[in-house]
Scaffold this active site. Structure first.
Site, mmCIF file in Angstrom:
data_model
loop_
_atom_site.group_PDB
_atom_site.id
_atom_site.type_symbol
_atom_site.label_atom_id
_atom_site.label_comp_id
_atom_site.label_asym_id
_atom_site.label_seq_id
_atom_site.Cartn_x
_atom_site.Cartn_y
_atom_site.Cartn_z
ATOM 1 N N GLY A 264 0.812 -1.199 0.000
ATOM 2 C CA GLY A 264 0.000 0.000 0.000
ATOM 3 C C GLY A 264 0.850 1.255 0.000
ATOM 4 N N PRO A 265 0.233 2.411 -0.104
ATOM 5 C CA PRO A 265 0.972 3.681 -0.157
ATOM 6 C C PRO A 265 1.753 3.939 1.132
ATOM 7 C CG PRO A 265 -1.324 3.968 -0.827
ATOM 8 C CD PRO A 265 -1.220 2.611 -0.233
ATOM 9 N N GLY A 267 2.951 5.540 4.614
ATOM 10 C CA GLY A 267 2.266 6.184 5.722
ATOM 11 C C GLY A 267 0.921 5.602 6.084
ATOM 12 N N THR A 268 0.605 4.398 5.612
ATOM 13 C CA THR A 268 -0.698 3.808 5.916
ATOM 14 C C THR A 268 -0.651 2.840 7.103
ATOM 15 O OG1 THR A 268 -0.259 2.204 4.139
ATOM 16 C CG2 THR A 268 -1.677 4.067 3.618
ATOM 17 N N LYS A 270 1.799 0.192 7.769
ATOM 18 C CA LYS A 270 2.251 -1.186 7.546
ATOM 19 C C LYS A 270 3.243 -1.626 8.615
ATOM 20 C CE LYS A 270 3.588 -0.188 3.339
ATOM 21 N NZ LYS A 270 3.056 1.187 3.223
ATOM 22 N N THR A 271 4.251 -0.796 8.881
ATOM 23 C CA THR A 271 5.270 -1.172 9.870
ATOM 24 C C THR A 271 4.684 -1.229 11.275
ATOM 25 O OG1 THR A 271 6.991 -0.164 8.500
ATOM 26 C CG2 THR A 271 7.527 -0.583 10.802
ATOM 27 N N SER A 589 -5.473 2.884 -17.542
ATOM 28 C CA SER A 589 -6.793 3.342 -17.089
ATOM 29 C C SER A 589 -7.395 4.470 -17.902
ATOM 30 C CB SER A 589 -6.701 3.790 -15.619
ATOM 31 O OG SER A 589 -6.274 2.730 -14.797
ATOM 32 N N LYS A 632 -9.535 5.748 -6.627
ATOM 33 C CA LYS A 632 -10.046 6.613 -7.697
ATOM 34 C C LYS A 632 -11.381 7.235 -7.314
ATOM 35 C CE LYS A 632 -7.698 4.028 -11.379
ATOM 36 N NZ LYS A 632 -7.853 3.102 -12.524
#
Length: 682
Positions: A264-265, A267-268, A270-271, A589, A632
């Protein structure tokens, strides 16, 4: 341990003891060597490592302490003794506690949390299962005695009289361990062994017999028996063999679990979710950043023949945590560099492969170390950059962009109180209104995660701290509303792209996915006199250029459907431009958007600017599915779009989007470009 006892040159190798007169002539003991020997004896080293340590110790005590070889051998022995060969932490698999901890550490991420709780639930159920032992012996007393012993130790025991009954029992409920007699009526132990090896290869088999011979033992081992014991049975040895085989089987079963890959992007979370998993399970945590890694020796270590050799970062992490089963986070896996100078992905393949990581060999250690107890969690921003063999070994869990309400809640609960404390402000001294938080999110950040928001909140706190000191506002509450943000923080650093207001000819709005979440873009089309050229500008990648060519070919072949002149391209050029030319654009897209812009320009029919499109097209006019639907749709909402047109085959992705994201927007699913034209052109 006798293998540490030194002998003089005249001592016979067959004599296990040293005679008293030899001891008197032996040199005085070395306290350093004695202490090292005691540590080795009490370390509980595996057999193959104990042999290596013994040889290294004997070489060490014969080496002069001023020699460089002494330091090398001593460091190697110290490293062996520092590794947790048999030290593990017991997993805490309380799902209620894990859920509470995940909710307390992270707001949102409901799908991610659900998958993690499922993972812990499987491990919890597996840990509750009792090991199953099948006893096959034609002697009633032997069966009863062994049953009593193993049932007393917590095993589920099934006892049968011969091989045929054992096969029937295995068909009903396969056992983890089979303890079988050699001589039995109907089907003897060797026949049973062959059948079990053919049908249940993971079951451990221990052969017992009152007629133990070398020939029968060799025959049993060749046919697949794991251990061979004579009668009367040594119960201590039998217990040890059962526990050894059971440990092996449990390791094999645990290896079938997934290696998680959080994608994922930036800063979401994950860590931080990886840390929360380790905390929830009660395991030690070690983070290993792979960004920029190109040399496999960083992971596998250097051979001891090199000057300054040391172990790789994997075994260093195991050594640091002090346990054999930590949670190791392989951070930024998509940024590993593979080139002619080295390829670290080969080591990662071995580490993450359950068939190989039980005998991972570090170059410095030179001996296999069992990594099967480690829970590996990988993170990546763009999972497509990870080599396919590595992706095949991992289960991907996607971390989506945070919604506006989630960011507001996280900022209010976590970021603002934390930053206020870090900047010397009491949370009770500052009242940051919801409108102010929303304005910071919308006007001062442009990201899917939270890092930029945290930086902006920190910047606001610094300015508030200065305001408190300069204005003497230390008494009372400092209230900050949305209208105050620009005065305090200055003009917004980002230009927010919003939808156009009035319909326009040759201008269509598209939706794209980027590393930082979703964005909208505009596609412009123009026609001029020329010689049949399709001009494409805006730093378009190969796939985008092919989409534009496909769009033009479809329109030329379907001119009757859209009431176009068959010669519209004979003496003209068509120019397709996507603004922000300094930014490279790529992906499939934009095919639908480009087609709508060109068709609008050719027909003179304006395009509705409150409608945005995403989808690829085929040469026959089919609208093909694309990814990144949630991001989107969120981008369309931020830009003020009212209707989003998506491929029909993205229906499942739309259904998985939270109702909050879909609240103020209409989603229309289409399968053909003719349907798009009806929705887009006035």
């Amino acid at each position: 341990m006798k293998w540490f006892r030194k002998k003089s040159d005249n001592t016979s190798q067959s004599d296990p003891e040293i005679s008293s007169d030899r001891k008197e002539s032996s040199p005085p003991s070395d306290p350093f060597a004695d202490e090292l020997r005691k540590r080795m004896e009490s370390a509980g080293l595996p057999d193959h490592i104990r042999i290596v340590a013994r040889d290294e110790y004997e070489r060490l005590v014969k080496t002069d302490k001023s020699s460089p070889e002494f330091a090398l051998a001593h460091n190697y022995l110290e490293f062996i003794l520092s590794l947790p060969w048999n030290v593990t932490t017991k997993d805490d698999l309380d799902l209620t506690r894990a859920k509470d901890l995940l909710d307390a550490r992270h707001y949102g991420l409901s799908i991610v949390k659900e998958r993690i709780l499922e993972f812990l639930a499987v491990k919890s159920l597996h840990s509750r299962q009792h090991a199953k032992i099948l006893l096959a012996d034609d002697e009633v007393i032997a069966r009863e005695n062994l049953s009593i012993i193993f049932e007393g130790e917590g095993f589920d025991v099934t006892a049968v009289a011969n091989g045929l009954e054992a096969i029937t029992a295995m068909e009903k409920d396969p056992a983890d361990i089979l303890v079988t007699d050699l001589k039995m009526d109907g089907m003897d132990g060797l026949q049973l062994l062959q059948e079990v090896r053919r049908r249940w290869p993971d079951t451990g088999v221990i052969m017992l017999t009152g007629y133990a011979t070398v020939k029968s033992a060799v025959s049993a081992m060749l046919k697949g028996a794991d251990q061979y014991l004579g009668k009367p049975v040594n119960l201590t040895k039998l217990r040890d063999y059962v526990m050894e085989l059971l440990s092996r089987n449990q390791r094999i079963q645990s290896l079938r679990g997934p290696v998680l890959c959080f994608t994922g992007p930036p800063g979401t979370g994950k860590t931080s979710i990886g840390k929360a998993i380790a905390e929830a399970m009660g395991r030690k945590f070690f983070r290993l950043s792979l960004a920029g890694l190109r040399d496999e020796a960083e992971l596998r270590g250097h051979r001891r023949t090199y000057v300054g050799a040391m172990a790789g970062r994997i075994l260093q992490g195991i050594q640091k945590t002090g346990v054999r089963n930590p949670v190791i986070m392989l951070d930024e896996m998509d940024k590993v560099i593979g080139d002619s100078q080295g390829d670290a992905t080969a080591v990662l393949l071995e580490m993450l492969d359950p068939e190989q990581n039980s005998s991972f060999v570090d170059n410095y250690l030179g001996q296999p170390f069992d990594l099967s107890g480690v829970l590996f969690i990988a993170t990546a921003n763009i999972v497509e950059r990870i080599p396919a063999p590595l992706r095949d070994r991992m289960e991907e869990i996607e971390f989506s962009s945070y919604t506006l309400s989630e960011k507001q809640e996280i900022a209010t609960r976590f970021l603002i109180p934390s930053q206020l404390r870090q900047h010397g402000l009491n949370p009770g001294e500052v009242d940051l209104q919801a409108g102010a938080v929303k304005k910071i999110i919308l006007d001062y950040t442009r990201e899917a995660g939270l890092r930029g928001l945290e930086k902006q909140v920190a910047a606001l706190c610094r300015k508030l701290a200065r305001k408190v000191l300069d204005g003497g506002e230390s008494s009372g509450v400092l209230k900050v509303e949305g209208a105050d943000i620009q005065n305090i923080m200055g003009s917004p650093p980002h230009f927010t792209t919003t939808a156009k207001s009035a319909p326009k000819v040759g201008l269509a709005t598209g939706l794209v996915w980027t590393e930082n979440g979703g964005e909208i873009l505009f596609v412009e089309a123009a026609q001029m006199r020329g010689n049949k050229q399709l001009i494409l500008t805006g730093s378009l990648g190969d796939v985008l250029q092919e989409s534009a060519q496909t769009a033009l070919s479809f329109l030329r072949s379907s001119f009757e459907t859209f009431n176009l002149s068959p010669e519209f391209f004979e003496s003209s050029d068509i120019h397709v431009h996507i603004p922000a030319g300094a930014v490279t654009k790529e992906g499939p897209s934009a095919g639908v958007t480009i087609t709508v812009a060109i068709l609008s320009m050719l027909t003179g029919r304006p395009v509705r600017q409150d409608v945005a499109f995403s989808g690829e097209i085929s040469l026959l006019g089919d609208v093909l599915p694309v990814g990144g639907i949630r991001e989107k749709v969120m981008a369309a909402t931020r830009a003020g779009i009212k209707t989003v047109v998506l491929p029909e085959k993205c229906d499942q992705a739309v259904r998985s989007i939270e109702s909050e994201v879909l609240e103020n927007i209409e989603v229309r699913l289409v399968s053909r470009l003719e349907e798009v034209v009806e929705l887009a052109l006035l």
